[in-house]
Design an enzyme around this catalytic site. Structure first.
Site, PDB file in Angstrom:
ATOM      1  N   LYS A 115     -13.311   3.567 -11.756  1.00  0.00           N
ATOM      2  CA  LYS A 115     -14.040   4.084 -13.378  1.00  0.00           C
ATOM      3  C   LYS A 115     -12.882   4.711 -13.961  1.00  0.00           C
ATOM      4  O   LYS A 115     -12.583   4.410 -15.215  1.00  0.00           O
ATOM      5  CB  LYS A 115     -15.000   5.070 -13.015  1.00  0.00           C
ATOM      6  N   LYS A 193       2.238   5.546  -1.225  1.00  0.00           N
ATOM      7  CA  LYS A 193       1.251   5.004  -0.204  1.00  0.00           C
ATOM      8  C   LYS A 193       1.753   3.525  -0.080  1.00  0.00           C
ATOM      9  O   LYS A 193       1.563   2.910  -1.186  1.00  0.00           O
ATOM     10  CB  LYS A 193      -0.265   5.519  -0.339  1.00  0.00           C
ATOM     11  N   LYS A 196      -1.420  -3.074  -0.740  1.00  0.00           N
ATOM     12  CA  LYS A 196      -1.179  -4.255  -1.056  1.00  0.00           C
ATOM     13  C   LYS A 196      -1.223  -4.296  -2.680  1.00  0.00           C
ATOM     14  O   LYS A 196      -0.655  -5.145  -3.166  1.00  0.00           O
ATOM     15  CB  LYS A 196      -2.567  -5.215  -0.605  1.00  0.00           C
TER      16      LYS A 196
HETATM   17  P1  ADP Z   1      -5.185  -2.069   1.660  1.00  0.00           P
HETATM   18  O1  ADP Z   1      -5.326  -0.527   1.493  1.00  0.00           O
HETATM   19  O2  ADP Z   1      -3.619  -2.337   1.870  1.00  0.00           O
HETATM   20  O3  ADP Z   1      -5.706  -3.063   0.891  1.00  0.00           O
HETATM   21  P2  ADP Z   1      -6.994  -2.599   3.736  1.00  0.00           P
HETATM   22  O4  ADP Z   1      -8.077  -1.720   2.855  1.00  0.00           O
HETATM   23  O5  ADP Z   1      -7.290  -3.697   4.341  1.00  0.00           O
HETATM   24  O6  ADP Z   1      -5.521  -2.450   3.051  1.00  0.00           O
HETATM   25  O7  ADP Z   1      -6.964  -1.404   5.060  1.00  0.00           O
HETATM   26  C1  ADP Z   1      -7.040  -1.883   6.453  1.00  0.00           C
HETATM   27  C2  ADP Z   1      -6.553  -0.488   7.432  1.00  0.00           C
HETATM   28  O8  ADP Z   1      -5.532  -0.202   6.995  1.00  0.00           O
HETATM   29  C3  ADP Z   1      -7.847   0.567   6.937  1.00  0.00           C
HETATM   30  O9  ADP Z   1      -8.230   1.109   8.214  1.00  0.00           O
HETATM   31  C4  ADP Z   1      -6.696   1.475   6.149  1.00  0.00           C
HETATM   32  O10 ADP Z   1      -7.040   2.851   6.350  1.00  0.00           O
HETATM   33  C5  ADP Z   1      -5.414   1.133   6.679  1.00  0.00           C
HETATM   34  N1  ADP Z   1      -4.371   1.487   5.696  1.00  0.00           N
HETATM   35  C6  ADP Z   1      -4.041   0.737   4.576  1.00  0.00           C
HETATM   36  N2  ADP Z   1      -2.935   1.204   4.128  1.00  0.00           N
HETATM   37  C7  ADP Z   1      -2.250   2.118   4.818  1.00  0.00           C
HETATM   38  C8  ADP Z   1      -1.467   2.993   4.917  1.00  0.00           C
HETATM   39  N3  ADP Z   1      -0.460   2.982   3.558  1.00  0.00           N
HETATM   40  N4  ADP Z   1      -1.104   3.726   5.788  1.00  0.00           N
HETATM   41  C9  ADP Z   1      -2.022   4.023   6.839  1.00  0.00           C
HETATM   42  N5  ADP Z   1      -3.123   3.030   7.120  1.00  0.00           N
HETATM   43  C10 ADP Z   1      -3.427   2.376   6.054  1.00  0.00           C
END
Ligand code: ADP
Ligand code: TRP
Length: 317
Positions: A115, A193, A196
């Site tokens: 949002k 952080k 993707k």
């Molecule tokens: P993104 O946030 O890269 O799109 P996903 O939503 O598919 O990735 O996340 C898959 C798993 O990886 C989740 O449990 C998410 O909390 C974890 N995750 C994503 N990015 C990170 C990060 N930078 N550090 C630690 N865990 C992460």
């Protein structure tokens, strides 16, 4: 019957996973697979909130399946399935929808962020946490290993479980998030952080060339004692004591430290990438994993779902 505690988690098929996904969540799936009864799924229904292209979703789904096997999940022990193969999850999400208020969901980060960026969120995105609660609660999960960014979703899951239990009687366990502090938020090559959507990732199955490119692109600040962004990523793949000695010895030699990091990352990534290449050659065997897992998950879940239907009055006995 097993008396092991239950672990549930999933990854969305929305693009290639990065080392943040791996260290933050996926590695825990593998490390805990012997200690817990694990249900690990591909969250394809969640992915539909952003991926609206048949070929892309199919490809991404197969990719996550290969990723799961390549990192070492053993389908003999772990139930690996596709979320959409267990339609009871969407049925339960609907029941939860009817208990969850709009103002409550308006406080969810993902919706608030969409949002704030001026996007018109689709209803699926708004409802994302409710579907996630259904994924988790239908399996009677004790623990859910995730990265820090998913913490709020687990809190919402617990709230929904409590509300259901209050209205219809004790039905759901309250799951705990499993978030490892040191890797709760893995940082990307720009220090933010790793995600993707920020273009700051090091892919989990990257080629040697891509690893070098990503590492050489790590943003460094020459005023500090050591290149913090290089060090933070390095600490994922090498013991901290060893690293401290190395970074003292090579003080100021940023290029060399990056080269060592690239070489360490290659050592860590190459075996998994090679395993993935091998698995890819037998598509049928890989797809069979999904078929078997889907059947098992469907069967386990149906019993619980039936008791829920009874409790809410959808099943007349
Ligand atoms: P993104 O946030 O890269 O799109 P996903 O939503 O598919 O990735 O996340 C898959 C798993 O990886 C989740 O449990 C998410 O909390 C974890 N995750 C994503 N990015 C990170 C990060 N930078 N550090 C630690 N865990 C992460
Ligand atoms: N929302 C999670 C993510 O973005 C994916 C997910 C969907 C999930 N359902 C889940 C994770 C249930 C753990 C448990 O990564």
């Amino acid at each position: 019957m097993t008396d092991k505690k239950i672990l549930v988690s999933g990854v969305k098929p929305t693009g290639r996973p990065h080392i943040g996904n791996y260290f933050g969540a996926m590695k825990q799936f593998v490390e805990l697979q012997d200690d817990y009864k694990c249900y690990i799924f591909i969250a394809d229904l969640h992915a539909l909130t952003t991926v609206q292209n048949q070929k892309e979703l199919e490809k991404n789904t197969l990719d996550v399946l290969l990723d799961y096997l390549a990192i070492g999940l053993d389908p003999k022990d772990v139930v690996i399935y596709k979320q959409s193969d267990v339609p009871q999850v969407t049925e339960l999400a609907w029941i939860f929808n009817c208990l969850t208020t709009v103002p409550y969901l308006e406080r969810a980060h993902a919706y608030k962020d969409a949002k704030a960026s001026g996007k018109e969120a689709n209803v699926g995105l708004f409802d994302y946490p409710v579907l996630m609660a259904a994924d988790i609660l239908i399996q009677d999960a004790d623990v859910v290993p995730v990265g820090q960014d998913q913490k709020q979703h687990i809190e919402i899951t617990r709230d929904i479980a409590e509300k259901f239990n209050r209205i219809f009687g004790e039905t759901f366990k309250l799951p705990e998030p499993l978030i490892l502090e040191s890797v709760a938020t893995v940082q990307g090559i720009d220090g933010k952080k790793m995600s993707k959507s920020y273009g700051n990732t090091i892919e989990l199955f990257a080629t040697d060339e891509d690893i070098e490119k990503a590492v050489m692109g790590i943003v460094t600040d020459s005023s500090g004692e050591k290149p913090e962004n290089v060090y933070a990523i390095h600490a994922l793949v090498r013991d901290k004591g060893e690293l401290d000695n190395l970074y003292t010895e090579k003080k100021g030699q940023y290029k060399e430290l990056k080269e060592i990091l690239a070489s360490d990352l290659k050592k860590f990534i190459t075996p998994m990438r090679e395993k993935r290449e091998l698995l890819k050659k037998d598509k049928k065997a890989v797809l069979d994993v999904l078929k078997t897992g889907g059947n098992v998950a469907h069967k386990c879940i149906e019993k619980k779902m039936d008791s829920i239907r009874k409790k809410v009055g959808l099943k007349i006995s």
